[in-house]
Design an enzyme around this catalytic site. Structure first.
Site, PDB file in Angstrom:
ATOM      1  N   TYR A 112      -6.599 -16.695 -19.516  1.00  0.00           N
ATOM      2  CA  TYR A 112      -5.438 -17.296 -19.450  1.00  0.00           C
ATOM      3  C   TYR A 112      -5.541 -17.963 -20.667  1.00  0.00           C
ATOM      4  CZ  TYR A 112      -1.120 -19.758 -17.810  1.00  0.00           C
ATOM      5  OH  TYR A 112      -0.141 -20.166 -17.257  1.00  0.00           O
ATOM      6  N   ASP A 155      11.148   5.901   2.214  1.00  0.00           N
ATOM      7  CA  ASP A 155      12.147   5.930   2.830  1.00  0.00           C
ATOM      8  C   ASP A 155      13.250   5.429   3.293  1.00  0.00           C
ATOM      9  OD1 ASP A 155       9.881   6.912   4.453  1.00  0.00           O
ATOM     10  OD2 ASP A 155       8.772   4.875   5.643  1.00  0.00           O
ATOM     11  N   LYS A 164       1.233   3.694   2.338  1.00  0.00           N
ATOM     12  CA  LYS A 164       1.200   4.871   1.321  1.00  0.00           C
ATOM     13  C   LYS A 164       0.558   3.602  -0.011  1.00  0.00           C
ATOM     14  CE  LYS A 164       3.316   8.180  -0.159  1.00  0.00           C
ATOM     15  NZ  LYS A 164       4.771   8.616  -0.037  1.00  0.00           N
ATOM     16  N   ALA A 168      17.296  15.246   2.665  1.00  0.00           N
ATOM     17  CA  ALA A 168      16.329  14.583   0.870  1.00  0.00           C
ATOM     18  C   ALA A 168      15.652  15.784   1.224  1.00  0.00           C
ATOM     19  CB  ALA A 168      15.682  13.020   1.310  1.00  0.00           C
TER      20      ALA A 168
END
Length: 752
Positions: free
Chosen positions: A42, A140, A97, A200
């Site tokens: 950081y 989806d 997924k 689709a």
């Protein structure tokens, strides 16, 4: 789908909530322990890459996760055939997924659910977050919005945008079609192709096969209103209009007359026997509707024995499974820092998949599926667990991206790239999936000895409902029913077979068998009666010995040494009998076997050699080529110690036996597992890191396993009992439901 393979709501919810909610977590890839680490991660250290990226944006791929990060994005308007359930409800699917990306291609993915159905809002949101990612996977999202969103994003952002519902199906369909036409001797430009389902996925299939050479008017698309023909106005939009054909056919039935290929992404039962009869010779039928195809392979082949049939189902040959495509498409695209995934890259993916299916199938793939696979009418598409996918498909995709100008950073050394992809493979996942596939083929009657334990009962229910075989639970029916109801699985009472001494007709033969074995070991008839009727471990072993079950899993409620002692009343499972305990450790994509973790207290050189042989057999039965290291605190003779001598002598025993696997020792664990440390000993006979570690004693083996489990979070499978006449596996007392199920699968596969 058979009820034997069903998942109950309770099981599904339990899977998603235990041990922690959700399906993935974020893990740091850099050390974060010291103040210096934090300063580099950081402030102030991070300022350097920040300025570097500001000066040269392309270096973001070098100094951040961008180059291996995909966003899985949905608004939940078309969830898995369930319809529009909203963005939040889509999250479990998108998490799933995301983990598939990681599991199959080592691509990091994060799910993002956007709560809007407005295409403009979605496009703006995705465009704003695009700098974070190397690619966008849309999922989806209902048609026609999905077309609008994908097309606009492709025009407005410079990273790959891929709507998998469309193109994933299209790519795998194209791969299968290439091979189906190869087998039938037909050319795509000559084929008459009928599509049913102009959504689709269907439109994407047509677009891709036309890009591969299919002629426009040879491709007839149908929707719920019939054929999409030039001049039709009802139910049309610009995407359907692009595929309107010059044809006199007005119905699916008319379109199918003389057709060479049928592509279905529609509904169950859409194809009738009459339609199949009217098709051309050697018809190709891709009935991809889920969960039930337009026509089943059994029905299709009964009518047309000359047909080649594919479906979207895993329980039929030739599964059109998107997981064969999207992980590897993105892997190849990310590795060239692609601006897009274009048609040429999709076609390259399809062609590479088709070519892979035509190659000889490795033994480990055949072993995983319990049958020999070879290119033909029932094998035109590779299986999802083929380990060659990771290093075969991405290079083809990357090469096509480079040839078409989609690559920002071309790959210079393709051979080195393939080698790097091989290193990304996670053998643990393929091992476990292979075990599951083989167990399903075996259909073993599995004896679960401890029917009074809820974990065991849940594992037994999962075993039977997953279609692995029959679960035989040893316990009292009332107790089993009560515990299943407490676990929310009361309906499983009717499915499981509960067995005990009170309801078996074989008790007399069990007692006679046991008395014959133990009468000269201090056991009288009363002892035998108590063992056979009151000890579930002995009773279960007697069932197995008499063929009243095919395999046994036990040990979840008692210490493994005690359980092994009881099993020895029925089977010869001692050190002198050649029994060995081998524990598999799965951690960070690696698998290592530790032996002996169960039987030998202080093995001598001959024992150590036997342990190595048994462990090598276990490794090979799981599809791994064994490399054995005999471990010590000494490496190849230094420091000299009496305790290290036996580990030095064990390889000499194997030399005399002439075994056919790699082995060496004695050596420390870092030399065995770390290629850099091993390289200091160029005479070492191992060609790579060891995957079998033979320990000096049972205590060191046990300590190693438990240390890895507690400190490193390793998944432990075992100890796997090898060298016994019948398949018996002994769980640990801390085993989870999944651990017990894994041990049952090992037993079903007769590993060991």
């Amino acid at each position: 789908m058979s009820n034997n393979n069903r998942v109950t709501p309770e099981e599904a919810l339990s899977y998603h909530i235990e041990p922690v909610p959700g399906k993935y977590e974020i893990v740091a890839t850099k050390p974060m322990t010291t103040q210096r680490d934090l300063s580099l991660a950081y402030s102030p250290g991070v300022a350097v890459p920040v300025q570097t990226i500001a000066d040269a944006p392309g270096t973001a791929y070098d100094y951040t996760t961008k180059g291996n990060m995909v966003a899985v994005i949905s608004n939940g308007t078309a969830i898995l055939g369930m319809g529009n359930l909203g963005a939040l409800a889509a999250k479990p699917v998108m998490e799933g997924k995301s983990v598939l990306f990681k599991r199959f291609a080592d691509v990091n993915a994060i799910d993002i659910e956007l709560d809007s159905e407005d295409p403009d809002e979605l496009i703006r949101a995705i465009k704003l977050m695009a700098p974070t990612f190397g690619g966008i996977n849309l999922e989806d999202i209902k048609a026609p919005e999905c077309f609008i969103i994908e097309q606009r994003l492709k025009e407005e952002i410079d990273i790959p945008v891929f709507h998998d519902d469309q193109h994933g199906t299209a790519v795998i369909c194209a791969a299968g079609l290439i091979n189906a036409l190869h087998l039938t001797g037909k050319k795509i430009e000559d084929c008459r192709i009928v599509l049913n389902g102009a959504g689709a996925a269907g439109i994407a299939c047509l677009e891709l096969i036309k890009a591969m050479g299919a002629k426009h008017d040879n491709c007839i698309a149908c929707d719920t209103k019939g054929v999409i023909w030039q001049g039709r106005t009802e139910g049309m939009n610009q995407w359907k209009s692009a595929h309107a054909a010059n044809t006199d056919a007005r119905t699916l039935e008319q379109a199918m007359v003389g057709a060479d290929v049928f592509l279905g992404v529609s509904v169950k039962g859409a194809v009738t026997p009459e339609m199949l009869i009217s098709m051309a010779d050697n018809p190709v039928i891709f009935a991809m509707a889920n969960p039930d195809p337009e026509i089943t392979p059994e029905e299709a082949r009964a009518i047309r024995p000359d047909a080649i049939v594919a479906t979207g189902r895993s329980d039929y040959p030739n599964q059109v499974n998107n997981v064969l495509g999207f992980p590897y498409l993105f892997r190849g695209a990310l590795d060239i820092h692609a601006r897009a995934i274009n048609d040429e890259m999709k076609i390259a993916c399809a062609e590479a998949l088709a070519e892979l299916a035509r190659e000889d199938v490795p033994d480990e793939v055949a072993m995983a599926y319990g049958k020999k696979l070879s290119f033909g009418r029932d094998y035109i598409i590779p299986t999802p667990f083929d380990p060659r996918l990771i290093y075969t498909i991405p290079p083809a995709v990357a090469r096509a991206g480079m040839d078409t100008g989609a690559a920002r950073r071309p790959i210079v050394d393709m051979d080195a790239y393939r080698h790097n992809l091989k290193a990304r493979m996670d053998p643990t996942a393929s091992v476990l999936s292979g075990i599951a596939a083989r167990a399903k083929a075996a259909q073993a009657r599995m004896i679960f000895a401890e029917g009074d334990d809820e974990r065991v009962l849940r594992a037994a229910v999962a075993y039977q409902r997953s279609g692995y075989g029959k679960a035989l639970v040893v316990g009292r029916e009332h107790d089993v029913k009560e515990k299943l109801e407490q676990a929310g699985l009361g309906d499983a009472c009717r499915e499981l077979e509960v067995v005990n001494a009170a309801n078996t007709r074989h008790l007399e033969s069990y007692r006679a068998f046991l008395y014959q074995r133990l009468q000269r070991k201090g056991f009288d008839t009363h002892d035998i009666h108590r063992l056979a009727t009151r000890d579930r471990h002995v009773f279960s072993a007697l069932m197995l010995a008499h063929g009243h079950g095919d395999a046994l899993v036990t040990g979840a409620t008692r210490k493994s040494a005690h359980v092994l002692e009881l099993i020895n009343h029925v089977f010869d499972a001692r050190a002198q009998d050649g029994a060995v305990g081998v524990t598999a450790l799965l951690n960070k994509g690696k698998i290592v076997f530790i032996a002996d973790t169960l039987v030998h207290e202080w093995p001598e050189p001959e024992d150590l050699a036997k342990i190595a042989e048994r462990a090598a057999g276990v490794a090979r039965s799981l599809g791994l080529e064994p490399r054995v290291a005999f471990l010590s605190f000494s490496t190849f003779g230094y420091p000299v110690s009496e305790r290290a001598t036996k580990m030095h002598m064990a390889p000499q025993v194997l030399d005399r036996r002439g075994v056919d696997f790699e082995y060496d020792g004695e050596m420390t664990v870092d030399v065995a597992l770390n290629p850099v440390a091993m390289a200091r000993y160029p005479f070492c006979r191992l060609t790579g890191p060891a995957n079998i570690l033979v320990m000096p004693a049972r205590h060191s083996a046990s300590i190693s396993v438990k240390l890895m489990q507690e400190m490193a979070g390793a998944t432990v499978i075992g100890p796997i009992l090898a060298g016994v006449d019948k398949p018996i596996q002994i769980c640990g007392t801390v085993s989870t439901v999944n651990d017990i199920l894994n041990m049952a699968l090992l037993a079903a596969c007769e590993v060991g």
